[in-house]
Design a protein around this motif. Structure first.
Motif, PDB file in Angstrom:
ATOM      1  N   LEU A  29      -4.091  -1.047 -29.720  1.00  0.00           N
ATOM      2  CA  LEU A  29      -5.191  -1.968 -29.427  1.00  0.00           C
ATOM      3  C   LEU A  29      -4.672  -3.341 -29.004  1.00  0.00           C
ATOM      4  N   VAL A  30      -3.629  -3.812 -29.676  1.00  0.00           N
ATOM      5  CA  VAL A  30      -3.023  -5.097 -29.309  1.00  0.00           C
ATOM      6  C   VAL A  30      -2.456  -5.022 -27.898  1.00  0.00           C
ATOM      7  N   LYS A  31      -1.784  -3.918 -27.585  1.00  0.00           N
ATOM      8  CA  LYS A  31      -1.196  -3.724 -26.251  1.00  0.00           C
ATOM      9  C   LYS A  31      -2.288  -3.737 -25.174  1.00  0.00           C
ATOM     10  N   LEU A  32      -3.357  -2.977 -25.382  1.00  0.00           N
ATOM     11  CA  LEU A  32      -4.444  -2.906 -24.407  1.00  0.00           C
ATOM     12  C   LEU A  32      -5.167  -4.240 -24.268  1.00  0.00           C
ATOM     13  N   ALA A  33      -5.358  -4.922 -25.384  1.00  0.00           N
ATOM     14  CA  ALA A  33      -6.011  -6.232 -25.338  1.00  0.00           C
ATOM     15  C   ALA A  33      -5.185  -7.206 -24.508  1.00  0.00           C
ATOM     16  N   ASP A  48     -16.379  -2.838 -25.298  1.00  0.00           N
ATOM     17  CA  ASP A  48     -16.625  -3.031 -23.869  1.00  0.00           C
ATOM     18  C   ASP A  48     -15.360  -3.447 -23.135  1.00  0.00           C
ATOM     19  N   VAL A  49     -14.591  -4.343 -23.739  1.00  0.00           N
ATOM     20  CA  VAL A  49     -13.336  -4.796 -23.126  1.00  0.00           C
ATOM     21  C   VAL A  49     -12.390  -3.612 -22.984  1.00  0.00           C
ATOM     22  N   LEU A  50     -12.260  -2.825 -24.031  1.00  0.00           N
ATOM     23  CA  LEU A  50     -11.338  -1.679 -23.992  1.00  0.00           C
ATOM     24  C   LEU A  50     -11.784  -0.630 -22.980  1.00  0.00           C
ATOM     25  N   ILE A  51     -13.051  -0.293 -23.003  1.00  0.00           N
ATOM     26  CA  ILE A  51     -13.570   0.729 -22.087  1.00  0.00           C
ATOM     27  C   ILE A  51     -13.409   0.278 -20.641  1.00  0.00           C
ATOM     28  N   TYR A  52     -13.794  -0.959 -20.348  1.00  0.00           N
ATOM     29  CA  TYR A  52     -13.670  -1.474 -18.983  1.00  0.00           C
ATOM     30  C   TYR A  52     -12.211  -1.479 -18.541  1.00  0.00           C
ATOM     31  N   HIS A  53     -11.321  -1.959 -19.406  1.00  0.00           N
ATOM     32  CA  HIS A  53      -9.904  -2.022 -19.056  1.00  0.00           C
ATOM     33  C   HIS A  53      -9.337  -0.617 -18.808  1.00  0.00           C
ATOM     34  N   LEU A  54      -9.657   0.325 -19.672  1.00  0.00           N
ATOM     35  CA  LEU A  54      -9.143   1.685 -19.510  1.00  0.00           C
ATOM     36  C   LEU A  54      -9.707   2.346 -18.250  1.00  0.00           C
ATOM     37  N   LYS A  55     -10.968   2.096 -17.940  1.00  0.00           N
ATOM     38  CA  LYS A  55     -11.549   2.650 -16.711  1.00  0.00           C
ATOM     39  C   LYS A  55     -10.882   2.049 -15.477  1.00  0.00           C
ATOM     40  N   MET A  56     -10.646   0.745 -15.511  1.00  0.00           N
ATOM     41  CA  MET A  56     -10.023   0.086 -14.366  1.00  0.00           C
ATOM     42  C   MET A  56      -8.569   0.539 -14.190  1.00  0.00           C
TER      43      MET A  56
END
Length: 94
Positions: A29-33, A48-56
């Motif tokens: 989570l820290v890495k993705l953030a 929302d931040v995680l989902i958007y980032h992973l989709k992008m």
């Protein structure tokens, strides 16, 4: 957070986590953030931040945002669209 969002997050997170199996959940989570540019406390990180980032991440660089791509119309005539929205008939426009 509702169940469908949890399912979506896990589905998006699985392939990324497979590539980084040495990380535990908090580290992931820290890495993705960090990748997403989130600078706040981890407790404030939203799904929302995680989902958007992973989709992008999946769309690739230079591609359109998935939520916008579904509504995109090539060679859209804005003048006609505005006139239609104001109630003018297509025959009246031309």
């Amino acid at each position: 957070m509702s169940c469908h969002r949890i399912d979506e997050l896990i589905e998006l997170l699985e392939p990324v986590w497979q590539k980084n199996q040495e990380l535990n959940l908090a580290q992931m989570l820290v890495k993705l953030a960090g990748e997403a540019g989130f600078e706040g406390e981890l407790a404030d990180l939203t799904d929302d931040v995680l989902i958007y980032h992973l989709k992008m991440q999946q769309t690739g660089e230079g591609k359109m945002i998935p939520g916008i791509a579904k509504d995109y119309v090539e060679d859209y005539d804005w003048k006609t669209a505005i006139l239609k929205a104001r109630g003018f008939d297509e025959d009246e426009i031309k």
